[in-house]
Design a protein around this motif. Structure first.
Motif, PDB file in Angstrom:
ATOM      1  N   GLU A  15      -3.113  -7.545 -81.043  1.00 53.13           N
ATOM      2  CA  GLU A  15      -3.097  -8.995 -80.929  1.00 53.13           C
ATOM      3  C   GLU A  15      -3.095  -9.429 -79.475  1.00 53.13           C
ATOM      4  O   GLU A  15      -2.525  -8.756 -78.619  1.00 53.13           O
ATOM      5  N   ALA A  16      -3.727 -10.570 -79.225  1.00 55.15           N
ATOM      6  CA  ALA A  16      -3.756 -11.154 -77.883  1.00 55.15           C
ATOM      7  C   ALA A  16      -3.865 -12.659 -78.022  1.00 55.15           C
ATOM      8  O   ALA A  16      -4.395 -13.175 -79.012  1.00 55.15           O
ATOM      9  N   LEU A  17      -3.381 -13.352 -77.026  1.00 55.66           N
ATOM     10  CA  LEU A  17      -3.523 -14.794 -76.951  1.00 55.66           C
ATOM     11  C   LEU A  17      -4.782 -15.075 -76.142  1.00 55.66           C
ATOM     12  O   LEU A  17      -4.907 -14.620 -75.007  1.00 55.66           O
ATOM     13  N   VAL A  18      -5.712 -15.807 -76.752  1.00 53.31           N
ATOM     14  CA  VAL A  18      -6.994 -16.083 -76.110  1.00 53.31           C
ATOM     15  C   VAL A  18      -7.246 -17.581 -76.152  1.00 53.31           C
ATOM     16  O   VAL A  18      -7.081 -18.203 -77.197  1.00 53.31           O
ATOM     17  N   GLY A  19      -7.627 -18.145 -75.009  1.00 55.65           N
ATOM     18  CA  GLY A  19      -7.974 -19.559 -75.013  1.00 55.65           C
ATOM     19  C   GLY A  19      -7.743 -20.224 -73.687  1.00 55.65           C
ATOM     20  O   GLY A  19      -7.467 -19.577 -72.676  1.00 55.65           O
ATOM     21  N   SER A  20      -7.837 -21.546 -73.720  1.00 53.53           N
ATOM     22  CA  SER A  20      -7.613 -22.348 -72.523  1.00 53.53           C
ATOM     23  C   SER A  20      -6.116 -22.506 -72.327  1.00 53.53           C
ATOM     24  O   SER A  20      -5.412 -23.009 -73.205  1.00 53.53           O
ATOM     25  N   ILE A  21      -5.653 -22.059 -71.187  1.00 52.38           N
ATOM     26  CA  ILE A  21      -4.222 -22.077 -70.895  1.00 52.38           C
ATOM     27  C   ILE A  21      -4.021 -22.799 -69.569  1.00 52.38           C
ATOM     28  O   ILE A  21      -4.772 -22.590 -68.618  1.00 52.38           O
ATOM     29  N   GLY A  22      -3.017 -23.644 -69.510  1.00 55.47           N
ATOM     30  CA  GLY A  22      -2.722 -24.352 -68.278  1.00 55.47           C
ATOM     31  C   GLY A  22      -2.274 -25.764 -68.560  1.00 55.47           C
ATOM     32  O   GLY A  22      -1.746 -26.067 -69.632  1.00 55.47           O
ATOM     33  N   VAL A  25      -4.163 -30.627 -65.189  1.00 58.50           N
ATOM     34  CA  VAL A  25      -4.662 -30.534 -63.821  1.00 58.50           C
ATOM     35  C   VAL A  25      -5.443 -29.237 -63.592  1.00 58.50           C
ATOM     36  O   VAL A  25      -6.485 -29.230 -62.948  1.00 58.50           O
ATOM     37  N   LEU A  26      -4.938 -28.152 -64.120  1.00 59.48           N
ATOM     38  CA  LEU A  26      -5.568 -26.850 -63.885  1.00 59.48           C
ATOM     39  C   LEU A  26      -5.596 -26.056 -65.183  1.00 59.48           C
ATOM     40  O   LEU A  26      -4.550 -25.721 -65.747  1.00 59.48           O
ATOM     41  N   MET A  27      -6.789 -25.777 -65.676  1.00 57.10           N
ATOM     42  CA  MET A  27      -6.955 -25.009 -66.912  1.00 57.10           C
ATOM     43  C   MET A  27      -7.756 -23.754 -66.636  1.00 57.10           C
ATOM     44  O   MET A  27      -8.608 -23.731 -65.759  1.00 57.10           O
ATOM     45  N   SER A  28      -7.464 -22.754 -67.426  1.00 59.75           N
ATOM     46  CA  SER A  28      -8.170 -21.490 -67.292  1.00 59.75           C
ATOM     47  C   SER A  28      -8.366 -20.900 -68.678  1.00 59.75           C
ATOM     48  O   SER A  28      -7.453 -20.936 -69.504  1.00 59.75           O
ATOM     49  N   TYR A  29      -9.550 -20.374 -68.948  1.00 54.96           N
ATOM     50  CA  TYR A  29      -9.792 -19.655 -70.191  1.00 54.96           C
ATOM     51  C   TYR A  29      -9.437 -18.200 -69.917  1.00 54.96           C
ATOM     52  O   TYR A  29      -9.990 -17.567 -69.022  1.00 54.96           O
ATOM     53  N   THR A  30      -8.470 -17.666 -70.646  1.00 55.91           N
ATOM     54  CA  THR A  30      -7.966 -16.343 -70.317  1.00 55.91           C
ATOM     55  C   THR A  30      -7.471 -15.606 -71.549  1.00 55.91           C
ATOM     56  O   THR A  30      -7.456 -16.146 -72.655  1.00 55.91           O
TER      57      THR A  30
END
Length: 167
Positions: A15-22, A25-30
């Motif tokens: 399992e992993a957490l995948v998506g836009s995180i942040g 002001v500042l978002m990252s797809y990770t």
């Protein structure tokens, strides 16, 4: 003219957490999570073993009969406290060359002797593996390790696992 690409890959299944995180002001797809960290550590472990594609028991199990693999070692990766087997993906199922089959068999014999502290037997098997594929990184790594351990035997409670101290 083809371009030569030299990469290392670590593959972990879980399992992993995948998506836009942040924030706004500042978002990252990770990707985040233990599985992602494990894959990253395996990619780095390729440097130690001179390999290209390392994976976990969970991935080997999930792949079933689709892949030809060989166990490389049992390791404790950076950030972990328990040993686990790591594998090299060698090819698709049924696509090993005779030299790759010989390498896998002889390497496996060397690994078994290594874990049983039979240093000369391990050295002989790893040396024989090199006759199949002379520049095999994991075999060269294990030969050096056998020399080190034969000169200064590990403690009586050694579990046969190698502790990697770098990412």
């Amino acid at each position: 003219m083809p371009i030569s690409v030299d990469i290392r890959i670590g593959i972990a299944t879980g399992e992993a957490l995948v998506g836009s995180i942040g924030s706004e002001v500042l978002m990252s797809y990770t990707l985040m999570g233990e599985t992602v960290n494990l894959a990253s550590r395996l990619e780095g472990a390729n440097k130690v073993y001179g390999g290209r594609i390392l994976t976990t028991q969970a991935t080997v199990t999930a792949a079933g009969d689709a892949l030809e693999v060989r166990e490389i070692d049992r390791v404790v990766l950076v950030g972990q406290s328990y040993p686990q087997p790591i594998y090299e993906i060698m090819s698709q199922s049924g696509a090993l060359t005779p030299a790759q089959r010989e390498l896998r068999d002889r390497y496996g014999a060397g690994l078994a002797a290594y874990r049983n502290r039979k240093w000369e037997e391990a050295r002989a098997a790893f040396t024989a593996a090199l006759s199949a594929i002379p520049d095999d990184g994991p075999t060269l790594t294990m030969l050096k390790r056998v020399d080190t351990l034969a000169a200064a035997a590990p403690a009586d409670d050694w579990d046969g696992a190698w502790r990697l101290d770098q990412k």
